[in-house]
Motif scaffolding. Structure first.
Motif, PDB file in Angstrom:
ATOM      1  N   SER A  27       9.041   4.543  -7.915  1.00  0.00           N
ATOM      2  CA  SER A  27       9.481   3.189  -8.204  1.00  0.00           C
ATOM      3  C   SER A  27       9.346   2.956  -9.705  1.00  0.00           C
ATOM      4  CB  SER A  27       8.617   2.188  -7.437  1.00  0.00           C
ATOM      5  OG  SER A  27       8.972   0.883  -7.781  1.00  0.00           O
ATOM      6  N   VAL A  28      10.401   2.409 -10.300  1.00  0.00           N
ATOM      7  CA  VAL A  28      10.381   2.095 -11.729  1.00  0.00           C
ATOM      8  C   VAL A  28      10.973   0.705 -11.908  1.00  0.00           C
ATOM      9  CG1 VAL A  28      11.188   2.742 -14.027  1.00  0.00           C
ATOM     10  CG2 VAL A  28      10.649   4.522 -12.362  1.00  0.00           C
ATOM     11  N   GLU A  29      10.235  -0.158 -12.622  1.00  0.00           N
ATOM     12  CA  GLU A  29      10.737  -1.492 -12.929  1.00  0.00           C
ATOM     13  C   GLU A  29      10.622  -1.723 -14.420  1.00  0.00           C
ATOM     14  OE1 GLU A  29      10.610  -5.790 -10.937  1.00  0.00           O
ATOM     15  OE2 GLU A  29       8.628  -4.997 -11.409  1.00  0.00           O
ATOM     16  N   ALA A  30      11.720  -2.200 -15.010  1.00  0.00           N
ATOM     17  CA  ALA A  30      11.749  -2.477 -16.444  1.00  0.00           C
ATOM     18  C   ALA A  30      12.217  -3.914 -16.662  1.00  0.00           C
ATOM     19  CB  ALA A  30      12.692  -1.515 -17.147  1.00  0.00           C
ATOM     20  N   TYR A  31      11.540  -4.607 -17.580  1.00  0.00           N
ATOM     21  CA  TYR A  31      11.957  -5.939 -17.994  1.00  0.00           C
ATOM     22  C   TYR A  31      12.704  -5.771 -19.308  1.00  0.00           C
ATOM     23  CZ  TYR A  31       9.299  -8.011 -14.279  1.00  0.00           C
ATOM     24  OH  TYR A  31       8.852  -8.373 -13.037  1.00  0.00           O
ATOM     25  N   LEU A  32      14.000  -6.030 -19.259  1.00  0.00           N
ATOM     26  CA  LEU A  32      14.882  -5.743 -20.383  1.00  0.00           C
ATOM     27  C   LEU A  32      15.501  -7.016 -20.920  1.00  0.00           C
ATOM     28  CD1 LEU A  32      16.660  -2.673 -18.758  1.00  0.00           C
ATOM     29  CD2 LEU A  32      14.634  -2.684 -20.224  1.00  0.00           C
ATOM     30  N   LEU A 115      14.466   0.311  -9.764  1.00  0.00           N
ATOM     31  CA  LEU A 115      15.002   1.360  -8.898  1.00  0.00           C
ATOM     32  C   LEU A 115      13.850   1.938  -8.096  1.00  0.00           C
ATOM     33  CD1 LEU A 115      17.423   3.337 -11.283  1.00  0.00           C
ATOM     34  CD2 LEU A 115      18.047   1.882  -9.358  1.00  0.00           C
ATOM     35  N   GLU A 116      14.066   2.083  -6.789  1.00  0.00           N
ATOM     36  CA  GLU A 116      13.065   2.691  -5.918  1.00  0.00           C
ATOM     37  C   GLU A 116      13.718   3.829  -5.152  1.00  0.00           C
ATOM     38  OE1 GLU A 116      11.378  -0.087  -3.206  1.00  0.00           O
ATOM     39  OE2 GLU A 116      10.247  -1.143  -4.759  1.00  0.00           O
ATOM     40  N   LYS A 117      13.035   4.950  -5.084  1.00  0.00           N
ATOM     41  CA  LYS A 117      13.483   6.093  -4.285  1.00  0.00           C
ATOM     42  C   LYS A 117      12.449   6.315  -3.197  1.00  0.00           C
ATOM     43  CE  LYS A 117      14.380  11.049  -4.596  1.00  0.00           C
ATOM     44  NZ  LYS A 117      13.326  11.466  -3.676  1.00  0.00           N
ATOM     45  N   ARG A 118      12.874   6.175  -1.945  1.00  0.00           N
ATOM     46  CA  ARG A 118      12.021   6.415  -0.783  1.00  0.00           C
ATOM     47  C   ARG A 118      12.775   7.378   0.118  1.00  0.00           C
ATOM     48  NH1 ARG A 118       8.675   4.667  -3.628  1.00  0.00           N
ATOM     49  NH2 ARG A 118       7.859   2.552  -3.669  1.00  0.00           N
ATOM     50  N   GLY A 119      12.443   8.661   0.046  1.00  0.00           N
ATOM     51  CA  GLY A 119      13.186   9.662   0.797  1.00  0.00           C
ATOM     52  C   GLY A 119      14.627   9.694   0.332  1.00  0.00           C
ATOM     53  N   ALA A 120      15.560   9.418   1.238  1.00  0.00           N
ATOM     54  CA  ALA A 120      16.987   9.439   0.905  1.00  0.00           C
ATOM     55  C   ALA A 120      17.519   8.072   0.491  1.00  0.00           C
ATOM     56  CB  ALA A 120      17.782   9.954   2.109  1.00  0.00           C
ATOM     57  N   ALA A 121      16.683   7.032   0.544  1.00  0.00           N
ATOM     58  CA  ALA A 121      17.119   5.669   0.227  1.00  0.00           C
ATOM     59  C   ALA A 121      16.817   5.330  -1.230  1.00  0.00           C
ATOM     60  CB  ALA A 121      16.424   4.670   1.140  1.00  0.00           C
ATOM     61  N   ILE A 122      17.854   4.913  -1.945  1.00  0.00           N
ATOM     62  CA  ILE A 122      17.714   4.475  -3.332  1.00  0.00           C
ATOM     63  C   ILE A 122      18.008   2.976  -3.331  1.00  0.00           C
ATOM     64  CG2 ILE A 122      18.433   4.803  -5.730  1.00  0.00           C
ATOM     65  CD1 ILE A 122      17.309   7.343  -4.205  1.00  0.00           C
ATOM     66  N   ARG A 158       8.546  -4.601 -20.744  1.00  0.00           N
ATOM     67  CA  ARG A 158       7.515  -3.908 -19.960  1.00  0.00           C
ATOM     68  C   ARG A 158       8.207  -2.925 -19.023  1.00  0.00           C
ATOM     69  NH1 ARG A 158       4.211  -7.691 -16.172  1.00  0.00           N
ATOM     70  NH2 ARG A 158       6.102  -7.590 -14.941  1.00  0.00           N
ATOM     71  N   VAL A 159       7.563  -1.780 -18.799  1.00  0.00           N
ATOM     72  CA  VAL A 159       8.020  -0.804 -17.811  1.00  0.00           C
ATOM     73  C   VAL A 159       6.810  -0.406 -16.978  1.00  0.00           C
ATOM     74  CG1 VAL A 159       9.031   1.485 -17.419  1.00  0.00           C
ATOM     75  CG2 VAL A 159       9.830   0.094 -19.337  1.00  0.00           C
ATOM     76  N   THR A 160       6.953  -0.467 -15.658  1.00  0.00           N
ATOM     77  CA  THR A 160       5.908   0.007 -14.757  1.00  0.00           C
ATOM     78  C   THR A 160       6.533   1.037 -13.822  1.00  0.00           C
ATOM     79  OG1 THR A 160       6.322  -1.793 -13.195  1.00  0.00           O
ATOM     80  CG2 THR A 160       4.576  -2.130 -14.817  1.00  0.00           C
ATOM     81  N   TRP A 161       5.737   2.040 -13.467  1.00  0.00           N
ATOM     82  CA  TRP A 161       6.259   3.084 -12.594  1.00  0.00           C
ATOM     83  C   TRP A 161       5.146   3.705 -11.772  1.00  0.00           C
ATOM     84  CZ3 TRP A 161       4.090   7.732 -14.077  1.00  0.00           C
ATOM     85  CH2 TRP A 161       3.675   7.837 -15.397  1.00  0.00           C
ATOM     86  N   SER A 162       5.572   4.276 -10.642  1.00  0.00           N
ATOM     87  CA  SER A 162       4.648   5.009  -9.784  1.00  0.00           C
ATOM     88  C   SER A 162       5.454   6.082  -9.068  1.00  0.00           C
ATOM     89  CB  SER A 162       3.979   4.071  -8.777  1.00  0.00           C
ATOM     90  OG  SER A 162       4.947   3.512  -7.910  1.00  0.00           O
ATOM     91  N   ALA A 163       4.753   7.107  -8.603  1.00  0.00           N
ATOM     92  CA  ALA A 163       5.440   8.205  -7.914  1.00  0.00           C
ATOM     93  C   ALA A 163       4.467   8.965  -7.033  1.00  0.00           C
ATOM     94  CB  ALA A 163       6.063   9.159  -8.932  1.00  0.00           C
ATOM     95  N   SER A 164       5.019   9.676  -6.057  1.00  0.00           N
ATOM     96  CA  SER A 164       4.205  10.525  -5.189  1.00  0.00           C
ATOM     97  C   SER A 164       3.509  11.610  -5.997  1.00  0.00           C
ATOM     98  CB  SER A 164       5.078  11.181  -4.120  1.00  0.00           C
ATOM     99  OG  SER A 164       5.683  10.228  -3.303  1.00  0.00           O
ATOM    100  N   HIS A 165       4.239  12.175  -6.972  1.00  0.00           N
ATOM    101  CA  HIS A 165       3.699  13.227  -7.838  1.00  0.00           C
ATOM    102  C   HIS A 165       4.158  12.970  -9.267  1.00  0.00           C
ATOM    103  CE1 HIS A 165       2.495  15.510  -4.305  1.00  0.00           C
ATOM    104  NE2 HIS A 165       3.701  15.265  -3.799  1.00  0.00           N
ATOM    105  N   ILE A 166       3.232  13.128 -10.191  1.00  0.00           N
ATOM    106  CA  ILE A 166       3.532  12.936 -11.609  1.00  0.00           C
ATOM    107  C   ILE A 166       3.247  14.240 -12.330  1.00  0.00           C
ATOM    108  CG2 ILE A 166       2.978  11.632 -13.697  1.00  0.00           C
ATOM    109  CD1 ILE A 166       1.987   9.388 -11.750  1.00  0.00           C
ATOM    110  N   ARG A 167       4.271  14.748 -13.001  1.00  0.00           N
ATOM    111  CA  ARG A 167       4.114  15.960 -13.801  1.00  0.00           C
ATOM    112  C   ARG A 167       3.773  15.583 -15.229  1.00  0.00           C
ATOM    113  NH1 ARG A 167       9.145  17.863 -14.233  1.00  0.00           N
ATOM    114  NH2 ARG A 167      10.019  16.322 -12.831  1.00  0.00           N
ATOM    115  N   SER A 168       2.643  16.008 -15.690  1.00  0.00           N
ATOM    116  CA  SER A 168       2.235  15.733 -17.060  1.00  0.00           C
ATOM    117  C   SER A 168       3.139  16.487 -18.013  1.00  0.00           C
ATOM    118  CB  SER A 168       0.778  16.186 -17.257  1.00  0.00           C
ATOM    119  OG  SER A 168       0.454  16.194 -18.622  1.00  0.00           O
ATOM    120  N   PRO A 169       3.445  15.910 -19.180  1.00  0.00           N
ATOM    121  CA  PRO A 169       4.271  16.640 -20.142  1.00  0.00           C
ATOM    122  C   PRO A 169       3.561  17.862 -20.727  1.00  0.00           C
ATOM    123  CG  PRO A 169       3.469  14.599 -21.098  1.00  0.00           C
ATOM    124  CD  PRO A 169       3.068  14.597 -19.644  1.00  0.00           C
TER     125      PRO A 169
END
Length: 176
Positions: A27-32, A115-122, A158-169
């Protein structure tokens, strides 16, 4: 008088990308917001209420890779909001509630774009309201986030995000 939020402008597709990659459900939310002055051209301000865009599952290079939401982009000389999957439109709307309010109504507004991605649902949320849900028959696994615009300026409150897995750079494995 020359203060600013985090933002930028440019002739092409100015973008800011996440360094970390997000995989799985996310899930990613941005205030633009709309940038007032671009190259000291205040007469162009009324035409800037467009192209406040967000990408998830992107490749880190092309802003239309992954799932890209173009909020109030110009297509065939009209404003539309659309969701792209690897550059191909999968949903389009001309509903005024899905666009960006014009100058006079949109000045000083932070427009929530999610934008939210939950399995096949965007799912696409615009100003905390569900605009659409696209069911991808072959969901993309993940990638990077981008906030971007097209031949315009954008402010990022502001941008907030979360994910099942986060890959560090700096790592090749997912963070716990």
């Amino acid at each position: 008088p020359w203060w600013n939020w985090y933002g930028g402008f440019g002739a092409g597709r100015p973008a800011v990308w996440s360094k970390a990659g997000l995989d799985g459900d996310q899930s990613v939310e941005a205030y633009l917001g709309v940038k007032m002055l671009v190259l000291d051209q205040p007469e162009e301000y009324r035409r800037r209420f467009r192209d406040l865009n967000l990408t998830i599952c992107g490749d880190g290079h092309s802003v239309t890779s992954g799932y890209a939401l173009q909020r109030a982009t110009r297509v065939d000389d009209r404003l539309v909001t659309r969701l792209l999957r690897n550059g191909v439109p999968v949903w389009t709307s001309t509903d005024p509630g899905h666009l960006v309010p014009p100058d006079g109504q949109g000045h000083r507004l932070w427009l929530a774009t999610r934008l939210e991605k939950r399995g096949a649902a965007i799912a696409v949320y615009l100003d905390q309201r569900l605009a659409t849900v696209y069911h991808d028959p072959e969901p993309l696994p993940g990638g990077h986030i981008a906030v971007w615009t097209e031949k315009n300026g954008v402010l990022i409150g502001r941008v907030t995000w979360s994910a099942s897995h986060i890959r560090s750079p700096h790592r090749s494995t997912a963070l716990p």
